[in-house]
Design an enzyme around this catalytic site. Structure first.
Site, short mmCIF file in Angstrom:
data_model
loop_
_atom_site.label_atom_id
_atom_site.label_comp_id
_atom_site.label_asym_id
_atom_site.label_seq_id
_atom_site.Cartn_x
_atom_site.Cartn_y
_atom_site.Cartn_z
N LYS A 18 7.62 -9.90 6.63
CA LYS A 18 8.76 -10.16 7.64
C LYS A 18 9.99 -11.03 7.78
O LYS A 18 9.53 -12.21 7.21
CB LYS A 18 8.59 -9.44 9.12
CG LYS A 18 7.77 -8.08 9.06
CD LYS A 18 7.39 -7.63 10.38
CE LYS A 18 6.64 -6.22 10.64
NZ LYS A 18 6.53 -5.88 11.95
N TYR A 58 11.10 3.04 9.41
CA TYR A 58 10.43 3.06 10.90
C TYR A 58 10.88 4.23 11.48
O TYR A 58 10.79 4.47 12.81
CB TYR A 58 11.08 2.03 11.52
CG TYR A 58 10.24 0.65 11.19
CD1 TYR A 58 8.72 0.60 11.49
CD2 TYR A 58 10.74 -0.32 11.10
CE1 TYR A 58 8.09 -0.56 11.13
CE2 TYR A 58 10.00 -1.66 10.75
CZ TYR A 58 8.84 -1.86 10.76
OH TYR A 58 7.91 -2.87 10.65
N PHE A 66 11.98 -0.37 21.94
CA PHE A 66 11.98 -1.46 21.02
C PHE A 66 12.74 -1.25 19.77
O PHE A 66 12.71 -2.06 18.75
CB PHE A 66 10.74 -2.32 21.00
CG PHE A 66 9.60 -1.16 20.19
CD1 PHE A 66 9.56 -1.18 18.73
CD2 PHE A 66 8.67 -0.45 20.81
CE1 PHE A 66 8.61 -0.15 18.11
CE2 PHE A 66 7.75 0.31 20.11
CZ PHE A 66 7.88 0.48 18.78
N ARG A 94 -4.78 -3.68 5.97
CA ARG A 94 -4.58 -3.65 7.42
C ARG A 94 -5.36 -4.26 8.17
O ARG A 94 -5.33 -5.20 9.16
CB ARG A 94 -4.71 -2.12 8.08
CG ARG A 94 -3.62 -1.21 7.44
CD ARG A 94 -2.42 -1.23 8.41
NE ARG A 94 -2.51 -0.81 9.62
CZ ARG A 94 -1.47 -0.65 10.67
NH1 ARG A 94 -0.21 -0.94 10.13
NH2 ARG A 94 -1.57 -0.40 12.02
N THR A 100 -1.37 -5.35 15.99
CA THR A 100 0.10 -5.53 16.08
C THR A 100 0.51 -6.83 16.81
O THR A 100 1.40 -7.17 16.37
CB THR A 100 0.82 -4.24 16.65
OG1 THR A 100 0.37 -3.02 15.81
CG2 THR A 100 2.08 -4.16 16.65
N ARG A 111 -1.98 -12.12 11.16
CA ARG A 111 -1.40 -12.02 12.25
C ARG A 111 -2.05 -12.97 13.28
O ARG A 111 -1.39 -13.72 14.29
CB ARG A 111 -1.18 -10.81 12.93
CG ARG A 111 -0.12 -10.09 12.27
CD ARG A 111 -0.28 -8.40 12.59
NE ARG A 111 0.95 -7.61 12.01
CZ ARG A 111 0.78 -6.43 12.20
NH1 ARG A 111 0.12 -5.55 12.69
NH2 ARG A 111 2.12 -5.70 11.74
N ASN A 125 5.66 -10.34 14.11
CA ASN A 125 4.13 -10.47 13.75
C ASN A 125 4.00 -10.53 12.11
O ASN A 125 3.15 -10.05 11.68
CB ASN A 125 3.40 -9.20 14.24
CG ASN A 125 3.99 -7.80 13.94
OD1 ASN A 125 4.92 -7.86 12.89
ND2 ASN A 125 3.66 -6.63 14.46
N HIS A 128 4.35 -6.24 7.71
CA HIS A 128 4.00 -4.84 7.79
C HIS A 128 3.07 -4.31 6.76
O HIS A 128 3.28 -4.98 5.80
CB HIS A 128 5.30 -4.07 7.42
CG HIS A 128 5.27 -2.55 7.28
ND1 HIS A 128 5.10 -1.62 8.12
CD2 HIS A 128 5.06 -1.82 6.12
CE1 HIS A 128 4.68 -0.46 7.74
NE2 HIS A 128 4.69 -0.63 6.30
N GLU A 139 6.43 5.12 1.89
CA GLU A 139 7.19 3.74 2.03
C GLU A 139 7.31 3.30 0.46
O GLU A 139 8.62 2.66 0.41
CB GLU A 139 6.21 2.63 2.63
CG GLU A 139 6.25 3.23 4.17
CD GLU A 139 5.35 2.48 5.20
OE1 GLU A 139 4.71 1.49 4.82
OE2 GLU A 139 4.89 3.01 6.15
P1 IDP Z 1 2.17 -2.08 13.35
O1 IDP Z 1 3.21 -3.00 12.54
O2 IDP Z 1 1.08 -2.89 13.39
O3 IDP Z 1 1.86 -0.89 12.17
P2 IDP Z 1 3.60 -0.19 14.76
O4 IDP Z 1 3.22 0.51 16.13
O5 IDP Z 1 3.86 0.65 13.46
O6 IDP Z 1 2.75 -1.44 14.61
O7 IDP Z 1 5.00 -0.96 15.24
C1 IDP Z 1 5.88 -1.13 14.09
C2 IDP Z 1 6.46 -2.46 14.66
O8 IDP Z 1 7.23 -2.56 15.81
C3 IDP Z 1 5.32 -3.76 14.96
O9 IDP Z 1 4.88 -4.33 13.81
C4 IDP Z 1 6.19 -4.63 15.74
O10 IDP Z 1 7.08 -5.58 15.19
C5 IDP Z 1 7.16 -3.49 16.70
N1 IDP Z 1 6.71 -3.10 17.83
C6 IDP Z 1 5.60 -2.29 18.25
N2 IDP Z 1 5.29 -2.02 19.28
C7 IDP Z 1 6.30 -2.94 20.10
C8 IDP Z 1 6.49 -3.05 21.30
O11 IDP Z 1 5.71 -2.48 22.18
N3 IDP Z 1 7.63 -3.81 21.86
C9 IDP Z 1 8.28 -4.54 20.52
N4 IDP Z 1 8.08 -4.35 19.40
C10 IDP Z 1 7.15 -3.62 19.09
MG MG Z 2 2.98 0.89 11.64
#
Ligand code: IDP
Ligand code: MG
Length: 148
Positions: A18, A58, A66, A94, A100, A111, A125, A128, A139
């Site tokens: 990212k 997304y 968010f 993963r 996350t 991370r 973070n 992805h 994707e």
């Molecule tokens: P992942 O990247 O671990 O799969 P996802 O739930 O798919 O997590 O969320 C996608 C991305 O959205 C996360 O990597 C993070 O950058 C952002 N994100 C996820 N949950 C939140 C939140 O509660 N607040 C703000 N940003 C979030």
């Molecule tokens: Mg995800």
């Protein structure tokens, strides 16, 4: 056989470094961990993702609070998009990434070792990774139409 295309009998995943990871110069460290684990890089490019691509990527998060800050973050600079190959590579990447929230992601993960909370409306973070083989196929088609 066209060696530019992905072998349909192998498992692949999509990894994105990212904008925060790219900006901090962590691309090499992140890819080092993936190669050291034994996975193979099959596609690699640096690009600034369009809003359209990110909204599609997304789509499952559309409507969440968010979503807009997260899409703005993801288009704030270059990302490195990577197709990675290997047996059980979706799960494996993963596991290398960690959970996350980078503050609590296990030490030893990308991370957990390299990320932390910042005063921002979204979670930065670093990476992805596709969350299932089906997501990976969807994707990879979005980010690497030339490979599928
Ligand atoms: P992942 O990247 O671990 O799969 P996802 O739930 O798919 O997590 O969320 C996608 C991305 O959205 C996360 O990597 C993070 O950058 C952002 N994100 C996820 N949950 C939140 C939140 O509660 N607040 C703000 N940003 C979030
Ligand atoms: Mg995800």
């Amino acid at each position: 056989m066209n060696h530019d295309l992905l072998d349909p009998d192998s498992e692949h995943t999509l990894l994105l470094v990212k904008p925060d990871g790219y900006r901090r110069g962590l691309t090499g460290e992140i890819l080092r961990r993936i190669e050291a684990k034994g996975y193979v890089l099959r596609g690699l490019k640096v690009m600034v993702a369009s809003r359209d691509l990110l909204e599609e990527h997304y789509a499952e998060h559309r409507g969440k609070g968010f979503f807009d800050p997260m899409v703005a973050y993801m288009s704030s600079g270059p990302v490195v998009a990577v197709v990675i190959e290997g047996q059980r590579v979706v799960e494996g990447v993963r596991a290398l990434m960690g959970s996350t929230d980078p503050t609590t992601a296990p030490v030893g993960t990308i991370r957990g070792d390299l990320g932390r909370a910042w005063d921002k409306p979204h979670v930065e973070n670093l990476v992805h990774g596709s969350d299932s083989p089906e997501s990976a196929r969807r994707e990879i088609k979005l980010w690497f139409p030339e490979l599928v």
